[in-house]
Design a protein around this motif. Structure first.
Motif, PDB file in Angstrom:
ATOM      1  N   GLN A   1      13.516  26.847   6.352  1.00  0.00           N
ATOM      2  CA  GLN A   1      12.315  26.047   6.104  1.00  0.00           C
ATOM      3  C   GLN A   1      12.242  25.609   4.649  1.00  0.00           C
ATOM      4  OE1 GLN A   1       8.635  28.127   6.852  1.00  0.00           O
ATOM      5  NE2 GLN A   1       7.464  26.237   7.121  1.00  0.00           N
ATOM      6  N   ARG A   2      12.567  26.535   3.736  1.00  0.00           N
ATOM      7  CA  ARG A   2      12.537  26.204   2.312  1.00  0.00           C
ATOM      8  C   ARG A   2      13.559  25.121   1.983  1.00  0.00           C
ATOM      9  NH1 ARG A   2      14.578  30.694  -1.743  1.00  0.00           N
ATOM     10  NH2 ARG A   2      16.507  30.053  -0.706  1.00  0.00           N
ATOM     11  N   ASP A   3      14.770  25.266   2.515  1.00  0.00           N
ATOM     12  CA  ASP A   3      15.833  24.300   2.205  1.00  0.00           C
ATOM     13  C   ASP A   3      15.493  22.908   2.726  1.00  0.00           C
ATOM     14  OD1 ASP A   3      17.168  26.383   1.027  1.00  0.00           O
ATOM     15  OD2 ASP A   3      18.589  26.697   2.680  1.00  0.00           O
TER      16      ASP A   3
ATOM     17  N   LEU B   1       7.067  29.703   0.889  1.00  0.00           N
ATOM     18  CA  LEU B   1       8.416  29.354   0.437  1.00  0.00           C
ATOM     19  C   LEU B   1       8.773  30.024  -0.884  1.00  0.00           C
ATOM     20  CD1 LEU B   1       8.447  25.522   1.168  1.00  0.00           C
ATOM     21  CD2 LEU B   1       9.072  27.392   2.686  1.00  0.00           C
TER      22      LEU B   1
ATOM     23  N   LEU C   1      10.864  25.204  -7.558  1.00  0.00           N
ATOM     24  CA  LEU C   1      11.741  24.875  -6.435  1.00  0.00           C
ATOM     25  C   LEU C   1      12.733  23.767  -6.783  1.00  0.00           C
ATOM     26  CD1 LEU C   1       9.196  24.954  -3.460  1.00  0.00           C
ATOM     27  CD2 LEU C   1      10.993  26.629  -3.957  1.00  0.00           C
TER      28      LEU C   1
ATOM     29  N   THR D   1      12.447  21.762   3.308  1.00  0.00           N
ATOM     30  CA  THR D   1      11.302  21.265   2.533  1.00  0.00           C
ATOM     31  C   THR D   1      11.741  20.720   1.188  1.00  0.00           C
ATOM     32  OG1 THR D   1       9.859  22.900   3.602  1.00  0.00           O
ATOM     33  CG2 THR D   1       9.046  21.866   1.579  1.00  0.00           C
ATOM     34  N   ILE D   2      12.571  21.480   0.474  1.00  0.00           N
ATOM     35  CA  ILE D   2      13.038  21.037  -0.845  1.00  0.00           C
ATOM     36  C   ILE D   2      13.804  19.725  -0.728  1.00  0.00           C
ATOM     37  CG2 ILE D   2      14.588  21.583  -2.764  1.00  0.00           C
ATOM     38  CD1 ILE D   2      13.888  24.536  -2.331  1.00  0.00           C
TER      39      ILE D   2
ATOM     40  N   ARG E   1      12.650  31.446   7.121  1.00  0.00           N
ATOM     41  CA  ARG E   1      12.008  31.016   5.873  1.00  0.00           C
ATOM     42  C   ARG E   1      12.994  30.268   4.982  1.00  0.00           C
ATOM     43  NH1 ARG E   1       6.531  31.111   6.366  1.00  0.00           N
ATOM     44  NH2 ARG E   1       5.709  33.170   6.777  1.00  0.00           N
ATOM     45  N   ARG E   2      14.224  30.770   4.909  1.00  0.00           N
ATOM     46  CA  ARG E   2      15.227  30.131   4.057  1.00  0.00           C
ATOM     47  C   ARG E   2      15.525  28.718   4.547  1.00  0.00           C
ATOM     48  NH1 ARG E   2      18.988  33.730   4.461  1.00  0.00           N
ATOM     49  NH2 ARG E   2      20.588  32.635   5.638  1.00  0.00           N
TER      50      ARG E   2
ATOM     51  N   LEU F   1       2.485  26.437  -1.179  1.00  0.00           N
ATOM     52  CA  LEU F   1       3.908  26.722  -1.003  1.00  0.00           C
ATOM     53  C   LEU F   1       4.185  28.221  -0.948  1.00  0.00           C
ATOM     54  CD1 LEU F   1       5.249  24.114  -3.577  1.00  0.00           C
ATOM     55  CD2 LEU F   1       5.663  24.039  -1.119  1.00  0.00           C
TER      56      LEU F   1
END
Length: 353
Positions: free
Chosen positions: A122-124, A109, A150, A126-127, A119-120, A106
């Motif tokens: 992608q992170r949101d 992220l 996360l 994914t979470i 990236r933001r 991770l």
């Protein structure tokens, strides 16, 4: 039980830690379940198992590939009608089917991603997907801790270290004309091969003249490979790309360096070096310390000078090489069995179904 295994890529079309992980799970699951494989490919679909449900991901646009995988994997899942999905990726539709996702790393992220819109986002995404998934399997304590950071409830996470096929790594007494250092990883900037070259350049001249550096791995970035070749002029550096059995080169080396710039989820390369009774110098990340236990040497990520100093220390100290080599292999044998990894997966499957 009908099990569908999903992954972006699969051996031998692509070779890496994540691909090897899902291959070992698939190989064992076939003996216990009615197992179907859904995988993307980018080199040659004929390199995948014959009965694979294949998805063409040769397009250079990652967004296009994401959407194509999402659409095609959903179509395959509707046809297969599995009782359970096991995946190492998350770009497939939620169809109400119980799902287990194995999280390999991770690093992309974590940290300061708020200033990077891509990236933001992608992170949101994914979470959100992880929170909707029935269960997650982390391949290291470090990855498990990242998931918790996360916001994923610990009750949804199991720990199952990746395995290492120790039987593939034979102990071999080397007799190289030069002290041979291997840097085995996917050839991509985040793996830090340029740091290894810079470190060799910093060695004293009389030592440098007795050093051979081998950069071995699947080429992920052709432009970066050209940069490495330019950087290595006047040094004894051998580039071995897309080799069929990277372990052969590890076994014939005197030292393994792993100067990765990534927040690794496991760092299997370091474990493979120890399995071959080779001393290992790695970037200092928590997951790699888990893999090597008390037998690794560590440097600050991106610090060529510190890496060079540690190479010199190993080069000059035969007793140090011997101590790390003998203890390191035993550590890997005792702690990283693929059968043990698969049993942990089965426990999760049985709990969900």
């Amino acid at each position: 039980m009908k099990l569908a295994i999903l992954c972006r890529y699969f051996p031998k079309d692509a070779i890496g830690g994540g691909e090897n992980y899902i291959y070992e799970i698939w190989k064992r699951a076939k003996n216990d379940y009615d197992t179907s494989l859904i995988s993307g490919w980018k080199k040659d679909p004929n390199l995948l198992p014959e009965d694979t449900n294949k998805i063409d991901l040769r397009n250079k646009n990652p967004v296009y590939n994401y959407l194509k995988f999402f659409k095609q994997s959903g179509k395959y899942l509707k046809e297969i009608k599995p009782d359970l999905i096991q995946s190492t990726c998350y770009e497939f539709p939620s169809l109400g089917i119980p799902t287990v996702i194995t999280v390999c790393h991770l690093g992309h992220l974590m940290g300061k991603v708020d200033t990077n819109l891509k990236r933001r986002l992608q992170r949101d995404i994914t979470i959100k997907r992880f929170k909707k998934t029935n269960h997650l399997i982390a391949i290291s304590k470090s990855t498990m801790n990242d998931l918790i950071k996360l916001g994923i409830p610990q009750s949804k996470i199991s720990l199952a270290y990746t395995g290492i096929n120790v039987e593939n790594y034979k102990i071999k007494k080397t007799n190289n004309k030069k002290f041979t250092i291997i840097c085995p990883s996917r050839i991509s900037r985040e793996k830090g091969q340029h740091i290894a070259i810079q470190a060799v350049k910093l060695l004293p001249k009389e030592v440098r003249e007795n050093i051979k550096l081998q950069i071995v791995g699947f080429v992920n970035d052709e432009t970066y490979l050209k940069e490495l070749k330019n950087l290595s002029k006047d040094l004894d550096v051998e580039f071995l790309s897309n080799v069929p059995k990277i372990e052969d080169y590890i076994m014939n080396s005197d030292l393994l360096v792993f100067p990765t710039m990534m927040w690794e989820g496991f760092g299997i390369v370091a474990g493979e070096g120890l399995a071959c009774e080779k001393p290992v110098i790695s970037s200092d990340y928590p997951s790699i310390r888990e893999v090597t236990g008390p037998y690794g040497l560590f440097v600050k990520p991106g610090d060529a000078k510190e890496l060079s100093e540690n190479i010199l220390k190993v080069y000059k100290n035969e007793d140090l090489r011997e101590r790390i080599s003998k203890g390191g292999r035993k550590w890997i044998v005792d702690n990283y069995s693929w059968d043990r990894v698969y049993k942990e997966h089965k426990k999760v499957y049985d709990r969900i179904i």
